[in-house]
Design a protein around this motif. Structure first.
Motif, short mmCIF file in Angstrom:
data_model
loop_
_atom_site.label_atom_id
_atom_site.label_comp_id
_atom_site.label_asym_id
_atom_site.label_seq_id
_atom_site.Cartn_x
_atom_site.Cartn_y
_atom_site.Cartn_z
N TRP A 31 21.37 -105.28 -117.65
CA TRP A 31 20.82 -106.55 -117.15
C TRP A 31 20.65 -106.50 -115.63
O TRP A 31 19.63 -106.89 -115.09
N VAL A 32 21.68 -106.01 -114.95
CA VAL A 32 21.63 -105.89 -113.49
C VAL A 32 20.54 -104.91 -113.08
O VAL A 32 19.76 -105.16 -112.15
N GLU A 33 20.45 -103.81 -113.79
CA GLU A 33 19.46 -102.78 -113.47
C GLU A 33 18.03 -103.32 -113.62
O GLU A 33 17.17 -103.04 -112.79
N GLN A 34 17.81 -104.11 -114.66
CA GLN A 34 16.48 -104.69 -114.90
C GLN A 34 16.09 -105.68 -113.80
O GLN A 34 14.91 -105.97 -113.61
N ARG A 35 17.05 -106.18 -113.08
CA ARG A 35 16.78 -107.13 -112.02
C ARG A 35 16.73 -106.47 -110.65
O ARG A 35 16.83 -107.13 -109.62
N GLY A 36 16.65 -105.15 -110.65
CA GLY A 36 16.38 -104.44 -109.41
C GLY A 36 17.58 -103.93 -108.63
O GLY A 36 17.43 -103.51 -107.50
N SER A 37 18.75 -103.98 -109.21
CA SER A 37 19.92 -103.50 -108.47
C SER A 37 20.40 -102.17 -109.05
O SER A 37 21.47 -102.06 -109.65
N ALA A 38 19.57 -101.16 -108.85
CA ALA A 38 19.86 -99.84 -109.40
C ALA A 38 21.13 -99.23 -108.80
O ALA A 38 21.87 -98.51 -109.49
N GLU A 39 21.41 -99.52 -107.54
CA GLU A 39 22.61 -98.95 -106.91
C GLU A 39 23.88 -99.48 -107.57
O GLU A 39 24.79 -98.71 -107.88
N ASN A 43 26.67 -97.38 -109.81
CA ASN A 43 28.11 -97.39 -109.55
C ASN A 43 28.90 -97.73 -110.82
O ASN A 43 29.93 -97.13 -111.11
N VAL A 44 28.40 -98.72 -111.56
CA VAL A 44 29.08 -99.11 -112.79
C VAL A 44 29.01 -97.98 -113.81
O VAL A 44 30.01 -97.67 -114.48
N ARG A 45 27.86 -97.35 -113.94
CA ARG A 45 27.73 -96.23 -114.88
C ARG A 45 28.71 -95.11 -114.52
O ARG A 45 29.27 -94.47 -115.41
N GLY A 46 28.92 -94.89 -113.25
CA GLY A 46 29.89 -93.87 -112.83
C GLY A 46 31.29 -94.22 -113.29
O GLY A 46 32.04 -93.35 -113.76
N ALA A 47 31.65 -95.48 -113.19
CA ALA A 47 32.97 -95.91 -113.64
C ALA A 47 33.08 -95.81 -115.16
O ALA A 47 34.11 -95.39 -115.70
N LEU A 48 32.01 -96.19 -115.86
CA LEU A 48 32.02 -96.11 -117.32
C LEU A 48 32.08 -94.67 -117.81
O LEU A 48 32.58 -94.40 -118.91
N ASP A 49 31.60 -93.77 -117.00
CA ASP A 49 31.64 -92.34 -117.36
C ASP A 49 33.08 -91.87 -117.58
O ASP A 49 33.33 -91.02 -118.43
N THR A 50 34.00 -92.42 -116.81
CA THR A 50 35.42 -92.06 -116.98
C THR A 50 35.90 -92.42 -118.37
O THR A 50 36.61 -91.65 -119.02
N ILE A 51 35.51 -93.59 -118.85
CA ILE A 51 35.89 -94.01 -120.20
C ILE A 51 35.34 -93.03 -121.22
O ILE A 51 36.05 -92.59 -122.13
N SER A 52 34.09 -92.67 -121.07
CA SER A 52 33.46 -91.74 -122.00
C SER A 52 34.14 -90.37 -121.99
O SER A 52 34.36 -89.76 -123.04
#
Length: 69
Positions: A31-39, A43-52
């Motif tokens: 949702w955030v990404e679709q609204r133009g806040s790719a950065e 950052n969130v994807r990086g944190a979620l990567d730890t869970i994965s």
């Protein structure tokens, strides 16, 4: 049920909660990404990567703990 028998079930439920939170956070990230806040999304994807990365170890450990002796 002895306390030692509760530990695997407790850890399993905590892991389920963690995975549910991961899914919810990923939805918010999209949702955030679709609204133009790719950065922020990155950052969130990086944190979620730890869970994965830890998911396989957690699942294997839970399988061992829950296996009948």
């Amino acid at each position: 049920m002895p306390n030692s028998d509760l530990l695997p079930s407790l850890l399993f439920k905590i892991n389920q909660n963690q995975l549910a939170l991961e899914a919810a956070i990923l939805e918010l990230t999209l949702w955030v990404e679709q609204r133009g806040s790719a950065e922020v999304a990155g950052n969130v994807r990086g944190a979620l990567d730890t869970i994965s990365k830890n998911e396989e170890f957690i699942n294997l450990s839970l399988a061992v703990l829950m296996a009948p002796e």
